[in-house]
Design a protein around this motif. Structure first.
Motif, PDB file in Angstrom:
ATOM      1  N   ILE A  38       3.117   7.123  -8.580  1.00 38.34           N
ATOM      2  CA  ILE A  38       4.224   6.807  -7.671  1.00 38.34           C
ATOM      3  C   ILE A  38       5.273   5.903  -8.293  1.00 38.34           C
ATOM      4  O   ILE A  38       6.359   5.765  -7.732  1.00 38.34           O
ATOM      5  N   VAL A  39       4.978   5.298  -9.439  1.00 35.54           N
ATOM      6  CA  VAL A  39       5.976   4.419 -10.054  1.00 35.54           C
ATOM      7  C   VAL A  39       6.653   5.037 -11.272  1.00 35.54           C
ATOM      8  O   VAL A  39       7.509   4.412 -11.881  1.00 35.54           O
ATOM      9  N   GLN A  98       9.919   0.269 -11.496  1.00 36.50           N
ATOM     10  CA  GLN A  98       8.957  -0.132 -10.469  1.00 36.50           C
ATOM     11  C   GLN A  98       9.429  -1.386  -9.746  1.00 36.50           C
ATOM     12  O   GLN A  98       9.356  -1.473  -8.526  1.00 36.50           O
ATOM     13  N   THR A 101      12.585  -0.555  -7.488  1.00 36.52           N
ATOM     14  CA  THR A 101      12.318   0.277  -6.317  1.00 36.52           C
ATOM     15  C   THR A 101      11.274  -0.327  -5.392  1.00 36.52           C
ATOM     16  O   THR A 101      11.091   0.157  -4.281  1.00 36.52           O
ATOM     17  N   ARG A 103       8.077  -0.228  -5.693  1.00 35.70           N
ATOM     18  CA  ARG A 103       6.901   0.635  -5.571  1.00 35.70           C
ATOM     19  C   ARG A 103       5.669  -0.079  -6.083  1.00 35.70           C
ATOM     20  O   ARG A 103       5.689  -0.681  -7.137  1.00 35.70           O
ATOM     21  N   SER A 104       4.595  -0.006  -5.337  1.00 42.31           N
ATOM     22  CA  SER A 104       3.353  -0.668  -5.717  1.00 42.31           C
ATOM     23  C   SER A 104       2.519   0.208  -6.627  1.00 42.31           C
ATOM     24  O   SER A 104       2.547   1.432  -6.535  1.00 42.31           O
ATOM     25  N   ALA A 105       1.783  -0.453  -7.493  1.00 41.47           N
ATOM     26  CA  ALA A 105       0.810   0.192  -8.374  1.00 41.47           C
ATOM     27  C   ALA A 105      -0.416  -0.714  -8.386  1.00 41.47           C
ATOM     28  O   ALA A 105      -0.344  -1.851  -7.911  1.00 41.47           O
ATOM     29  N   ASN A 109       1.327  -5.173  -6.277  1.00 43.74           N
ATOM     30  CA  ASN A 109       1.691  -4.762  -4.920  1.00 43.74           C
ATOM     31  C   ASN A 109       2.618  -5.733  -4.200  1.00 43.74           C
ATOM     32  O   ASN A 109       2.795  -5.648  -2.997  1.00 43.74           O
ATOM     33  N   ASP A 111       6.621  -7.876  -4.701  1.00 40.62           N
ATOM     34  CA  ASP A 111       7.842  -7.985  -5.515  1.00 40.62           C
ATOM     35  C   ASP A 111       7.679  -9.050  -6.587  1.00 40.62           C
ATOM     36  O   ASP A 111       8.125  -8.872  -7.723  1.00 40.62           O
ATOM     37  N   ARG A 114       5.529  -7.690  -9.456  1.00 39.40           N
ATOM     38  CA  ARG A 114       6.291  -6.716 -10.246  1.00 39.40           C
ATOM     39  C   ARG A 114       7.349  -7.413 -11.104  1.00 39.40           C
ATOM     40  O   ARG A 114       7.578  -7.011 -12.251  1.00 39.40           O
TER      41      ARG A 114
END
Length: 135
Positions: A38-39, A98, A101, A103-105, A109, A111, A114
Motif C-alpha cells: 500500500i505504500v 509514504q 501520503t 500511508r501506514s506500513a 503507522n 505521521d 513516517r
C-alpha cells in the motif's frame, strides 16, 4: 599492514546490517507484504511496468540476497556495501511518498514515525558504507 582477525566493531556492524537486511527482506516476503504494497508509489509501477506486489517481493528478495551476500562473500564486501548503500538511496523516494501520503506500513503507522523514518536513511547509507570498508 597485517590483517586483523576476530571480532571488530566493523565486523559486528556488518553482521547487524546483514541481520537487518535479511529481517526486512523476510518481512517484505511474508507477514508485512500486504502492508508494504500500500505504500509503493503509483509512479514506480508505471516506471517499472509491473504491479506493487512484484515491487515488494523484488525488494524483499534483494534485501535477503544482499544481507546473505554480506556475510558469505567477504572478498566482495566493498562492492556489496556500495550496492547496499545504493539500494538504501533507491528506496528513499518510496519513504518520502509514504510520509507525504500518510500511508501506514508495518511499524510505521503514525505521521511522526513516517517522518522520523526519513532521517534514518542517511545513517543506513553511512552504516552500509562504513561497515564494508575494512578488508
Amino acid at each position: 599492514m597485517p590483517r586483523r582477525r576476530g571480532l571488530t566493531v566493523r565486523s559486528i556492524a556488518r553482521g547487524a546490517l546483514a541481520l537487518l537486511l535479511v529481517g526486512a527482506g523476510a518481512s517484505h516476503l511474508t507477514w508485512g507484504r500486504r502492508g508494504y504494497r500500500i505504500v509503493v508509489p503509483g509512479w514506480a509501477t508505471r516506471m517499472l511496468h509491473t504491479d506493487k506486489d512484484a515491487i515488494v517481493v523484488a525488494s524483499g528478495a534483494v534485501e535477503v540476497l544482499l544481507g546473505t551476500a554480506l556475510v558469505t562473500l567477504p572478498r566482495e564486501r566493498r562492492r556489496i556495501g556500495a550496492v547496499i548503500a545504493a539500494f538504501f538511496v533507491a528506496v528513499f523516494p518510496g519513504n518520502v511518498h509514504q510520509w507525504r501520503t500518510g500511508r501506514s506500513a508495518p511499524g510505521l503507522n503514525t505521521d511522526r514515525a513516517r517522518f522520523i523514518r526519513l532521517f534514518l536513511q542517511v545513517p543506513l547509507v553511512a552504516w552500509a558504507w562504513w561497515a564494508t570498508r575494512e578488508r
